[in-house]
Design a protein around this motif. Structure first.
Motif, PDB file in Angstrom:
ATOM      1  N   ALA A 169      13.214 -42.642 -43.234  1.00 34.27           N
ATOM      2  CA  ALA A 169      14.288 -41.691 -43.523  1.00 34.27           C
ATOM      3  C   ALA A 169      14.579 -41.595 -45.021  1.00 34.27           C
ATOM      4  O   ALA A 169      15.074 -40.573 -45.494  1.00 34.27           O
ATOM      5  CB  ALA A 169      15.545 -42.069 -42.749  1.00 34.27           C
ATOM      6  N   ALA A 170      14.259 -42.643 -45.780  1.00 32.75           N
ATOM      7  CA  ALA A 170      14.487 -42.624 -47.229  1.00 32.75           C
ATOM      8  C   ALA A 170      13.620 -41.572 -47.927  1.00 32.75           C
ATOM      9  O   ALA A 170      13.945 -41.125 -49.027  1.00 32.75           O
ATOM     10  CB  ALA A 170      14.213 -44.001 -47.824  1.00 32.75           C
ATOM     11  N   ASP A 171      12.526 -41.171 -47.278  1.00 30.79           N
ATOM     12  CA  ASP A 171      11.622 -40.172 -47.849  1.00 30.79           C
ATOM     13  C   ASP A 171      12.023 -38.743 -47.493  1.00 30.79           C
ATOM     14  O   ASP A 171      11.374 -37.791 -47.910  1.00 30.79           O
ATOM     15  CB  ASP A 171      10.187 -40.400 -47.354  1.00 30.79           C
ATOM     16  CG  ASP A 171       9.616 -41.725 -47.819  1.00 30.79           C
ATOM     17  OD1 ASP A 171      10.091 -42.255 -48.852  1.00 30.79           O
ATOM     18  OD2 ASP A 171       8.706 -42.238 -47.138  1.00 30.79           O
ATOM     19  N   TRP A 172      13.068 -38.600 -46.672  1.00 32.41           N
ATOM     20  CA  TRP A 172      13.445 -37.305 -46.124  1.00 32.41           C
ATOM     21  C   TRP A 172      14.930 -37.041 -46.320  1.00 32.41           C
ATOM     22  O   TRP A 172      15.726 -37.973 -46.404  1.00 32.41           O
ATOM     23  CB  TRP A 172      13.124 -37.262 -44.627  1.00 32.41           C
ATOM     24  CG  TRP A 172      11.659 -37.356 -44.354  1.00 32.41           C
ATOM     25  CD1 TRP A 172      10.911 -38.501 -44.269  1.00 32.41           C
ATOM     26  CD2 TRP A 172      10.764 -36.280 -44.147  1.00 32.41           C
ATOM     27  NE1 TRP A 172       9.602 -38.184 -44.020  1.00 32.41           N
ATOM     28  CE2 TRP A 172       9.483 -36.816 -43.938  1.00 32.41           C
ATOM     29  CE3 TRP A 172      10.912 -34.897 -44.120  1.00 32.41           C
ATOM     30  CZ2 TRP A 172       8.370 -36.036 -43.704  1.00 32.41           C
ATOM     31  CZ3 TRP A 172       9.796 -34.111 -43.876  1.00 32.41           C
ATOM     32  CH2 TRP A 172       8.534 -34.679 -43.679  1.00 32.41           C
ATOM     33  N   ALA A 173      15.301 -35.764 -46.353  1.00 31.17           N
ATOM     34  CA  ALA A 173      16.712 -35.374 -46.414  1.00 31.17           C
ATOM     35  C   ALA A 173      17.017 -34.480 -45.210  1.00 31.17           C
ATOM     36  O   ALA A 173      16.277 -33.528 -44.940  1.00 31.17           O
ATOM     37  CB  ALA A 173      16.998 -34.623 -47.706  1.00 31.17           C
ATOM     38  N   LEU A 174      18.093 -34.798 -44.510  1.00 29.37           N
ATOM     39  CA  LEU A 174      18.560 -33.958 -43.408  1.00 29.37           C
ATOM     40  C   LEU A 174      19.291 -32.777 -44.038  1.00 29.37           C
ATOM     41  O   LEU A 174      20.320 -32.949 -44.686  1.00 29.37           O
ATOM     42  CB  LEU A 174      19.490 -34.748 -42.486  1.00 29.37           C
ATOM     43  CG  LEU A 174      20.095 -33.983 -41.313  1.00 29.37           C
ATOM     44  CD1 LEU A 174      19.008 -33.482 -40.364  1.00 29.37           C
ATOM     45  CD2 LEU A 174      21.091 -34.860 -40.562  1.00 29.37           C
ATOM     46  N   VAL A 175      18.730 -31.563 -43.875  1.00 32.05           N
ATOM     47  CA  VAL A 175      19.308 -30.393 -44.531  1.00 32.05           C
ATOM     48  C   VAL A 175      20.096 -29.508 -43.574  1.00 32.05           C
ATOM     49  O   VAL A 175      20.854 -28.645 -44.005  1.00 32.05           O
ATOM     50  CB  VAL A 175      18.232 -29.551 -45.267  1.00 32.05           C
ATOM     51  CG1 VAL A 175      17.636 -30.360 -46.421  1.00 32.05           C
ATOM     52  CG2 VAL A 175      17.154 -29.057 -44.324  1.00 32.05           C
ATOM     53  N   HIS A 176      19.910 -29.720 -42.266  1.00 31.34           N
ATOM     54  CA  HIS A 176      20.645 -28.914 -41.293  1.00 31.34           C
ATOM     55  C   HIS A 176      20.679 -29.647 -39.961  1.00 31.34           C
ATOM     56  O   HIS A 176      19.695 -30.269 -39.553  1.00 31.34           O
ATOM     57  CB  HIS A 176      19.974 -27.545 -41.110  1.00 31.34           C
ATOM     58  CG  HIS A 176      20.722 -26.648 -40.182  1.00 31.34           C
ATOM     59  ND1 HIS A 176      21.900 -26.036 -40.534  1.00 31.34           N
ATOM     60  CD2 HIS A 176      20.477 -26.283 -38.906  1.00 31.34           C
ATOM     61  CE1 HIS A 176      22.344 -25.317 -39.511  1.00 31.34           C
ATOM     62  NE2 HIS A 176      21.492 -25.448 -38.513  1.00 31.34           N
TER      63      HIS A 176
END
Length: 162
Positions: free
Chosen positions: A138-145
């Motif tokens: 999850a540190a490599d990703w951003a929840l945008v929606h």
């Protein structure tokens, strides 16, 4: 032109995405509808077994089928790809600005290092299954929606910049 690569999957709380080639939870019509609408006008990348299971109602504008063996798939919209780079080359040759990775588990695993975005339908509950969505940091990703629906939550994740 670079084709954006998006993984799309319905995932239970325990990571399960399938059992015996089927979804292990009761049908969620709203999820099926948003999924079909999302991928309708774009090429999809999928494995041979997933392709075979969808032959009666092929998804996407074209199907890029990853398979170790070259074979005829029937139909004008299916293309054989021998690997990730080959699949991306085919998507770009089709003029696609986006291609969707739609499974199965081995295909998700193979493409996980290269996908730009993930659209995940989070299905509540834990289910027994024989296939799972790959682990990801999850540190490599951003929840945008994130959007709540009756029987699932739709999340969109974008790979972060290093």
């Amino acid at each position: 032109m670079t084709t954006e690569l998006v993984a799309v999957a319905a995932v239970a709380e325990n990571g399960v995405i399938g059992r015996d080639g089927e979804l292990p939870w009761p049908s969620i019509p709203a999820d099926k509808r948003q999924y079909r609408e999302r991928i309708a006008s774009h090429p999809v990348i999928l494995g041979r077994r997933t392709f075979d299971s969808m032959r009666d109602d092929l998804p996407g504008s074209a199907q890029i089928v990853l398979s170790r063996s070259e074979s005829e798939f029937g139909g004008d919209s299916a293309y054989h790809a021998g690997g990730v780079d080959d699949a991306l080359d085919i998507a770009e040759s089709l003029g696609a600005d986006r291609a969707y990775v739609i499974g199965g588990a081995d295909i998700y695993d193979l493409f996980q290092p290269t996908v730009d975005r993930m659209v995940l339908s989070r299905v509540p509950g834990e289910y027994d299954g024989d296939t799972a969505f790959p682990e990801w940091d999850a540190a490599d990703w951003a929840l945008v929606h994130s959007a709540e629906y009756d029987a699932f939550t739709l999340e969109e994740w974008v790979r972060g910049s290093d």
